[in-house]
Motif scaffolding. Structure first.
Motif, short mmCIF file in Angstrom:
data_model
loop_
_atom_site.label_atom_id
_atom_site.label_comp_id
_atom_site.label_asym_id
_atom_site.label_seq_id
_atom_site.Cartn_x
_atom_site.Cartn_y
_atom_site.Cartn_z
N MET A 65 0.80 -1.23 0.00
CA MET A 65 0.00 0.00 0.00
C MET A 65 0.84 1.28 0.00
N TYR A 66 2.04 1.18 0.56
CA TYR A 66 2.85 2.40 0.76
C TYR A 66 3.79 2.66 -0.41
N CYS A 67 3.90 1.73 -1.34
CA CYS A 67 5.01 1.76 -2.29
C CYS A 67 4.60 2.21 -3.69
N GLY A 68 5.39 3.09 -4.27
CA GLY A 68 5.12 3.61 -5.61
C GLY A 68 5.40 2.61 -6.73
N LEU A 103 21.98 -5.66 -5.39
CA LEU A 103 21.08 -5.80 -6.55
C LEU A 103 19.66 -5.71 -6.04
N GLN A 104 18.99 -4.60 -6.36
CA GLN A 104 17.62 -4.41 -5.84
C GLN A 104 16.63 -4.25 -6.99
N SER A 105 15.42 -4.78 -6.77
CA SER A 105 14.35 -4.61 -7.76
C SER A 105 13.00 -4.80 -7.07
N LEU A 156 15.62 -8.47 3.16
CA LEU A 156 14.16 -8.66 3.05
C LEU A 156 13.55 -8.09 4.33
N LYS A 157 13.07 -6.87 4.24
CA LYS A 157 12.59 -6.21 5.46
C LYS A 157 11.27 -6.83 5.93
N HIS A 158 11.09 -6.87 7.26
CA HIS A 158 9.81 -7.38 7.76
C HIS A 158 8.74 -6.27 7.66
N GLU A 159 9.18 -5.05 7.46
CA GLU A 159 8.33 -3.86 7.23
C GLU A 159 7.57 -3.40 8.48
N THR A 160 6.81 -4.28 9.11
CA THR A 160 6.21 -3.94 10.41
C THR A 160 6.00 -5.22 11.21
N ASN A 196 12.23 -2.06 9.29
CA ASN A 196 10.83 -1.60 9.25
C ASN A 196 10.69 -0.31 8.44
N ILE A 197 9.45 0.14 8.37
CA ILE A 197 9.16 1.49 7.89
C ILE A 197 8.55 2.23 9.08
N ILE A 198 9.06 3.42 9.34
CA ILE A 198 8.58 4.20 10.49
C ILE A 198 7.55 5.21 10.01
N PHE A 225 16.04 0.94 9.56
CA PHE A 225 14.85 1.60 10.13
C PHE A 225 14.66 2.88 9.33
N SER A 226 13.71 2.84 8.41
CA SER A 226 13.66 4.00 7.53
C SER A 226 12.28 4.66 7.52
N PRO A 227 12.29 5.98 7.35
CA PRO A 227 11.05 6.75 7.48
C PRO A 227 10.11 6.55 6.30
N PHE A 228 8.85 6.49 6.58
CA PHE A 228 7.83 6.50 5.52
C PHE A 228 7.84 7.85 4.82
N ILE A 229 7.83 7.79 3.49
CA ILE A 229 7.64 9.00 2.68
C ILE A 229 6.53 8.66 1.69
N PRO A 230 5.50 9.49 1.58
CA PRO A 230 4.39 9.10 0.72
C PRO A 230 4.80 9.06 -0.76
N GLN A 302 10.64 4.93 -8.42
CA GLN A 302 10.00 5.87 -7.49
C GLN A 302 9.21 5.15 -6.41
N ILE A 303 9.96 4.64 -5.43
CA ILE A 303 9.30 3.99 -4.30
C ILE A 303 8.46 5.03 -3.55
N TYR A 304 9.02 6.24 -3.44
CA TYR A 304 8.31 7.36 -2.79
C TYR A 304 8.71 8.64 -3.52
N LYS A 305 8.04 9.75 -3.17
CA LYS A 305 8.29 10.97 -3.95
C LYS A 305 9.56 11.70 -3.50
N1 5AD Z 1 8.52 5.08 2.27
C1 5AD Z 1 9.63 4.53 2.81
N2 5AD Z 1 10.10 3.32 2.49
C2 5AD Z 1 9.40 2.62 1.58
N3 5AD Z 1 9.60 1.40 1.05
C3 5AD Z 1 8.65 1.15 0.16
N4 5AD Z 1 7.80 2.18 0.09
C4 5AD Z 1 8.26 3.11 0.97
C5 5AD Z 1 7.80 4.41 1.34
N5 5AD Z 1 6.71 4.96 0.81
C6 5AD Z 1 10.73 0.54 1.44
C7 5AD Z 1 10.26 -0.82 1.91
C8 5AD Z 1 10.98 -1.80 1.03
C9 5AD Z 1 12.14 -0.97 0.52
C10 5AD Z 1 12.74 -1.44 -0.77
O1 5AD Z 1 11.57 0.30 0.33
O2 5AD Z 1 10.68 -1.00 3.25
O3 5AD Z 1 11.41 -2.94 1.72
#
Ligand code: 5AD
Length: 344
Positions: A65-68, A103-105, A156-160, A196-198, A225-230, A302-305
């Motif tokens: 849901m969070y990923c571009g 190598l990421q995809s 392979l992140k567990h994300e939450t 995770n995503i914070i 541990f990385s911040p959510f960005i829409p 573009q995972i996020y903006k």
């Molecule tokens: N904000 C931050 N991180 C994100 N990821 C995916 N979408 C977002 C977002 N909107 C992260 C996920 C994934 C990694 C490749 O990118 O944690 O594992």
């Protein structure tokens, strides 16, 4: 609860981690960050490991849901790099002096078991580098073959760690299935990265404490541990980005709890705030992952903006002078897991 006591404890429980994540006062935050930096010095030294990322395909079968990059996003020009393009980009990474190629995809099954194996073998034959795969969930047989081919690590992140949130954000998939993949990767012998995503909507500070404890329980070698960005092209486009202080507190608390793990100062953190990488490194992080994806492609990963784009070589120089300024240095070896005896 007493902050000084907690900071000096060998093991922290969930309540104590929540306490750290709730700190607000400047003096208290300074103490937290100071202690995290001390633990980082003790377990990682002053070396900062640089890993060069190649985002080789933005096709994705998933609908996070969070990923571009989610499959249903039609507003994205999709690309796949050829084997030769991937190998020559790996060459640019090693030529720049970096000793890990990531190598990421998206989850893209176009890259079959044998194609990924071929790519791993070719990179390993040509260059003296560690390889990290970050290509999502695949079969055990694939993981095994790629390990045999010479891949060193798998991210392979567990994300939450909140199983209800996990299912809500991943089309009713189960957290326990994700964790089974991570365990499988460890069993096969990969150095394993999770995290995770914070700042996901619905996530509490208790959930973030659980994320840290889950990384501990899984005995991960790297934890991000990385911040959510829409992303404008996801259902969460209206949600504000993660709070910077909460992100830094999470990195610091994770360093204090997890100790001998690699923690990156993520691209998302530097997208969130100028100088984000430096801030991350000062509160416990010890890894930076410069992006080497060739220009025509990278704008579409573009995972996020507002994801930063830069010339990797110019960027490397900037990182090196930043490291100089803050008294850190570039890691000399491959920067394998701190939990392994071999570290070259
Ligand atoms: N904000 C931050 N991180 C994100 N990821 C995916 N979408 C977002 C977002 N909107 C992260 C996920 C994934 C990694 C490749 O990118 O944690 O594992």
């Amino acid at each position: 609860m007493n902050l000084d006591q907690i900071l000096n404890k060998e093991e922290l429980n969930k309540e104590e981690i929540v306490f750290l994540l709730s700190l607000q006062k400047k003096e208290e935050l300074e103490k937290l960050y100071f202690q995290a930096n001390e633990v980082r010095k003790e377990y990682c030294g002053d070396e900062v490991h640089l890993r060069g990322i190649i985002e080789f395909s933005n096709y994705c079968d998933q609908e996070c849901m969070y990923c571009g990059l989610r499959r249903s996003n039609k507003n994205l020009q999709r690309y796949r790099m050829t084997k030769d393009e991937i190998i020559s980009t790996a060459g640019r990474i090693t030529k720049a002096g970096l000793k890990t190629v990531v190598l990421q995809s998206g989850e893209d099954h176009f890259y079959s078991k044998s194609l990924v194996t071929d790519i791993i073998i070719s990179i390993k034959e040509k260059y003296d580098t560690a390889i990290t795969l970050s290509i999502g969930e695949r079969g055990r047989d694939e993981y095994e073959e790629w390990k045999k081919a010479g891949a060193d690590r798998y991210l392979l992140k567990h994300e939450t760690a909140n199983d209800k949130l996990y299912s809500a954000y991943h089309q009713q998939e189960m957290l326990k299935s994700r964790l089974a993949h991570i365990r499988c990767l460890k069993q096969i012998g990969f150095q394993t990265g999770s995290g995770n995503i914070i700042g996901l909507p619905g996530q509490t500070i208790e959930d973030i404490a659980d994320d840290i404890l889950l990384c501990k329980e899984m005995d991960c070698d790297m934890c991000s541990f990385s911040p959510f960005i829409p992303s404008n092209n996801s259902p969460l486009w209206k949600i504000p980005p993660a709070n910077i202080d909460l992100t830094l507190k999470t990195i610091a608390a994770a360093r204090i709890v997890l100790k001998d793990v690699h923690i990156p100062a993520t691209t998302a953190l530097s997208t969130l705030i100028d100088g984000g990488k430096e801030l991350g490194l000062k509160v416990g992080a010890n890894v930076i992952m410069p992006n080497f994806t060739p220009l025509p492609y990278r704008v579409n990963y573009q995972i996020y903006k507002n994801k930063k784009t830069y010339d990797p070589l110019v960027y490397l120089e900037e990182i090196k002078s930043m490291l100089d300024r803050i008294g850190r240095n570039v890691g000399e070896g491959k920067g394998h897991s701190l939990k392994l005896v071999i570290n070259q």
